[in-house]
Design an enzyme around this catalytic site. Structure first.
Site, mmCIF file in Angstrom:
data_model
loop_
_atom_site.group_PDB
_atom_site.id
_atom_site.type_symbol
_atom_site.label_atom_id
_atom_site.label_comp_id
_atom_site.label_asym_id
_atom_site.label_seq_id
_atom_site.Cartn_x
_atom_site.Cartn_y
_atom_site.Cartn_z
ATOM 1 N N SER A 81 1.418 3.072 -2.509
ATOM 2 C CA SER A 81 1.357 4.187 -3.714
ATOM 3 C C SER A 81 0.557 5.251 -3.307
ATOM 4 C CB SER A 81 0.621 3.552 -4.848
ATOM 5 O OG SER A 81 -1.000 2.861 -4.256
ATOM 6 N N SER A 123 -6.341 -0.788 13.033
ATOM 7 C CA SER A 123 -6.977 0.440 13.167
ATOM 8 C C SER A 123 -7.644 0.645 14.749
ATOM 9 C CB SER A 123 -8.187 0.268 12.536
ATOM 10 O OG SER A 123 -9.286 1.248 12.644
ATOM 11 N N GLY A 159 0.786 -1.135 -0.141
ATOM 12 C CA GLY A 159 0.076 -0.012 -0.007
ATOM 13 C C GLY A 159 0.832 1.183 -0.005
ATOM 14 N N ILE A 189 -0.843 6.493 4.025
ATOM 15 C CA ILE A 189 0.328 6.386 5.126
ATOM 16 C C ILE A 189 1.277 5.456 4.497
ATOM 17 C CG2 ILE A 189 0.259 4.740 7.279
ATOM 18 C CD1 ILE A 189 -2.690 5.416 7.632
ATOM 19 N N TYR A 196 -14.767 -4.297 7.824
ATOM 20 C CA TYR A 196 -13.535 -3.993 8.054
ATOM 21 C C TYR A 196 -12.803 -4.217 9.281
ATOM 22 C CZ TYR A 196 -9.998 -0.084 8.459
ATOM 23 O OH TYR A 196 -8.700 0.299 8.764
HETATM 24 N N1 LIG Z 1 -7.060 6.566 7.071
HETATM 25 C C1 LIG Z 1 -7.451 6.131 8.080
HETATM 26 O O1 LIG Z 1 -8.230 6.646 8.700
HETATM 27 C C2 LIG Z 1 -7.007 4.791 8.666
HETATM 28 C C3 LIG Z 1 -7.210 4.449 9.963
HETATM 29 C C4 LIG Z 1 -6.937 3.225 10.615
HETATM 30 C C5 LIG Z 1 -6.318 2.299 9.874
HETATM 31 N N2 LIG Z 1 -5.787 2.661 8.415
HETATM 32 C C6 LIG Z 1 -5.160 1.589 7.567
HETATM 33 O O2 LIG Z 1 -4.076 2.241 7.115
HETATM 34 C C7 LIG Z 1 -3.701 1.541 5.841
HETATM 35 C C8 LIG Z 1 -3.640 2.582 4.757
HETATM 36 O O3 LIG Z 1 -4.505 3.229 4.421
HETATM 37 P P1 LIG Z 1 -4.687 4.840 3.906
HETATM 38 O O4 LIG Z 1 -5.412 5.482 4.800
HETATM 39 O O5 LIG Z 1 -3.196 5.311 3.614
HETATM 40 O O6 LIG Z 1 -5.402 4.400 2.667
HETATM 41 P P2 LIG Z 1 -5.211 4.825 1.256
HETATM 42 O O7 LIG Z 1 -4.366 6.041 0.969
HETATM 43 O O8 LIG Z 1 -6.345 4.394 0.423
HETATM 44 O O9 LIG Z 1 -4.025 3.506 0.719
HETATM 45 C C9 LIG Z 1 -4.459 2.357 0.857
HETATM 46 C C10 LIG Z 1 -3.071 1.630 -0.012
HETATM 47 O O10 LIG Z 1 -3.600 0.195 -0.293
HETATM 48 C C11 LIG Z 1 -3.081 -0.002 -1.566
HETATM 49 N N3 LIG Z 1 -4.217 -1.039 -1.986
HETATM 50 C C12 LIG Z 1 -5.620 -1.088 -2.094
HETATM 51 N N4 LIG Z 1 -6.036 -2.175 -2.667
HETATM 52 C C13 LIG Z 1 -4.977 -2.990 -2.996
HETATM 53 C C14 LIG Z 1 -4.652 -4.264 -3.603
HETATM 54 N N5 LIG Z 1 -5.976 -4.954 -3.761
HETATM 55 N N6 LIG Z 1 -3.621 -4.611 -3.679
HETATM 56 C C15 LIG Z 1 -2.514 -3.858 -3.307
HETATM 57 N N7 LIG Z 1 -2.695 -2.826 -2.784
HETATM 58 C C16 LIG Z 1 -3.797 -2.327 -2.585
HETATM 59 C C17 LIG Z 1 -3.489 1.180 -2.174
HETATM 60 O O11 LIG Z 1 -2.769 1.418 -3.650
HETATM 61 P P3 LIG Z 1 -3.431 0.957 -5.109
HETATM 62 O O12 LIG Z 1 -4.630 1.586 -5.111
HETATM 63 O O13 LIG Z 1 -2.291 1.323 -5.912
HETATM 64 O O14 LIG Z 1 -3.484 -0.710 -5.301
HETATM 65 C C18 LIG Z 1 -3.068 2.235 -1.484
HETATM 66 O O15 LIG Z 1 -1.531 2.134 -1.551
HETATM 67 C C19 LIG Z 1 -4.817 0.649 5.441
HETATM 68 O O16 LIG Z 1 -4.555 -0.713 6.015
HETATM 69 C C20 LIG Z 1 -5.972 1.181 6.501
HETATM 70 O O17 LIG Z 1 -6.875 0.080 6.771
HETATM 71 C C21 LIG Z 1 -6.529 3.994 8.077
#
Ligand SMILES: NC(=O)c1ccc[n+]([C@@H]2O[C@H](COP(=O)([O-])OP(=O)(O)OC[C@H]3O[C@@H](n4cnc5c(N)ncnc54)[C@H](OP(=O)(O)O)[C@@H]3O)[C@@H](O)[C@H]2O)c1
Length: 274
Positions: free
Chosen positions: A16, A145, A14, A19, A158
Site C-alpha cells: 500500500s 535490510s 506491504g 517499496i 528491528y
Molecule cells: N525504507 C528503508 O530505508 C528500508 C531499508 C531497509 C529495509 N526496508 C524494508 O522494506 C520494507 C518496506 O518498507 P518501506 O520503506 O516501503 O516502508 P513503508 O512505506 O512504511 O511501507 C510499509 C508497508 O508495510 C505495510 N504494513 C505495516 N504494518 C503492517 C501490518 N501490520 N500488516 C500488513 N501490512 C503492514 C504498510 O501498509 P499498511 O500501513 O497499509 O498496513 C506498508 O505498505 C520493510 O520490510 C522494511 O523493513 C526499508
C-alpha cells in the site's frame, strides 16, 4: 518482457506504500498479475487502480499481518482465488529506532517487530510453499535490510527480527536446493519512504530512490540470486564475519560520532531563524 515475470502471479505484502507499492507497479509494467496485501484497504485500492491503468491485473487483500488469524484468512483467500502463486514477496515491515538502554520497559517493541517482520513472513511462506513444491516452481523473496550485515546501534528490535527472517531464509534455501523453488533476500540500504521520513537525521544521509529499490526486487525475481545487496553492505558483512570484535567496536564508535554530529545539525536546522 522477461519470461521470469510476465504472466506470473506475485503476492506482495506491504503493497500500500513505499517499496511494496513501487515494486507492484514495476512488476505490473512487466506483465505480472499482482496480489496486494497490507492493512489500508483504501491505499491498496488506489494501487490496484494504478495497476489496472497499466492494463495489468491486481487483487487486494486488506490484512493486518501482525495478527495470526488474519494472516491465515489472507492465505486461505489467496489460495482459493489463485490456483498458481509463483512468487511471494514478504515486504511488509515495521522499524523501531531506539537504543536498548531506552527500551528496558518496552518488550513490546521486540514482540511487535517479530510479529510482523518475522512471524508474518514465515506464516505466509508455510502456507504458499506447498503449492510451489508440488509444481516444482516458485520463489520466496524476503525483504531485509543492510542493517543485518553490519553492527547497527539503536535498531536491536528491528535488526533481530530481520536477522531471524534471514536465518529462516538461509536454512530454507539450503533445504530447497534442487526443488525448483528458490529463496532470495534483499538487503536494502536507507530508502526514502514513509518509514524513514520521521527520522530527522536521515535527511543528511544518502537515501535510495523508491523506484531504484523496486528494481532490486524485480532483479531478485528476474535473476533469482540468493542475495541482492550493495558493495558496502557486503564488505561490512565480510568484515564482521572475519574480525567481529574490532568491527563491532569501531562501527559502534563511528555511529556515536557521526550520530552526534547529525543530531546537532538537525537540532540547529529545526531552530526558528532569528
Ligand atoms: N525504507 C528503508 O530505508 C528500508 C531499508 C531497509 C529495509 N526496508 C524494508 O522494506 C520494507 C518496506 O518498507 P518501506 O520503506 O516501503 O516502508 P513503508 O512505506 O512504511 O511501507 C510499509 C508497508 O508495510 C505495510 N504494513 C505495516 N504494518 C503492517 C501490518 N501490520 N500488516 C500488513 N501490512 C503492514 C504498510 O501498509 P499498511 O500501513 O497499509 O498496513 C506498508 O505498505 C520493510 O520490510 C522494511 O523493513 C526499508
Amino acid at each position: 518482457m522477461s519470461n521470469a515475470i510476465a504472466g506470473k502471479t506475485i503476492v506482495i505484502t506491504g503493497a500500500s506504500s513505499g517499496i511494496g507499492e513501487a515494486t507492484a507497479l514495476h512488476l505490473a509494467r512487466r506483465g505480472a498479475r499482482l496480489c496486494l496485501v497490507a492493512r489500508r484497504a483504501d491505499e491498496l485500492a488506489r494501487v490496484q487502480t494504478e495497476i489496472r491503468a497499466l492494463r495489468a491485473e491486481a487483487w487486494i487483500y486488506p490484512t493486518d499481518l501482525s495478527k495470526s488469524g488474519e494472516v491465515e484468512a489472507c492465505a486461505d483467500a489467496l489460495l482459493a482465488e489463485h490456483p498458481r502463486i509463483d512468487v511471494l514477496v514478504n515486504n511488509a515491515g515495521r522499524s523501531i529506532r531506539r537504543p536498548v538502554r531506552e527500551s528496558l520497559d518496552r518488550i513490546h517493541d521486540f514482540e511487535r517487530t517479530m510479529d510482523l517482520n518475522y512471524f508474518a513472513a514465515v506464516r505466509l511462506t508455510l502456507r504458499l510453499l506447498p503449492g510451489m513444491l508440488e509444481r516444482r516452481s516458485g520463489q520466496i523473496v524476503n525483504v531485509s535490510s543492510m542493517s543485518t550485515l553490519m553492527p547497527t546501534p539503536r535498531f536491536a528490535a528491528y535488526v533481530a527480527s530481520k536477522s531471524a527472517l534471514e536465518g529462516f531464509s538461509r536454512t530454507l534455501a539450503a533445504e530447497l536446493v534442487g526443488s525448483g523453488v528458490q529463496v532470495s533476500v534483499v538487503n536494502f540500504p536507507l530508502v526514502k519512504t514513509a518509514m524513514t521520513a520521521p527520522t530527522a537525521v536521515y535527511r543528511y544521509l544518502p537515501q535510495m530512490d523508491v523506484d531504484d529499490a523496486a528494481e532490486w526486487i524485480v532483479r531478485a525475481i528476474d535473476k533469482r540470486p540468493y542475495r541482492v545487496a550493495n558493495r558496502l553492505g557486503e564488505a561490512w558483512n565480510a568484515a564482521t564475519a572475519l574480525l567481529p570484535g574490532p568491527t563491532v567496536h569501531w562501527t559502534g564508535r563511528l555511529f556515536q560520532v557521526v550520530g552526534k554530529r547529525l543530531q546537532q545539525r538537525a537540532e540547529r536546522d529545526a531552530r526558528p531563524a532569528e
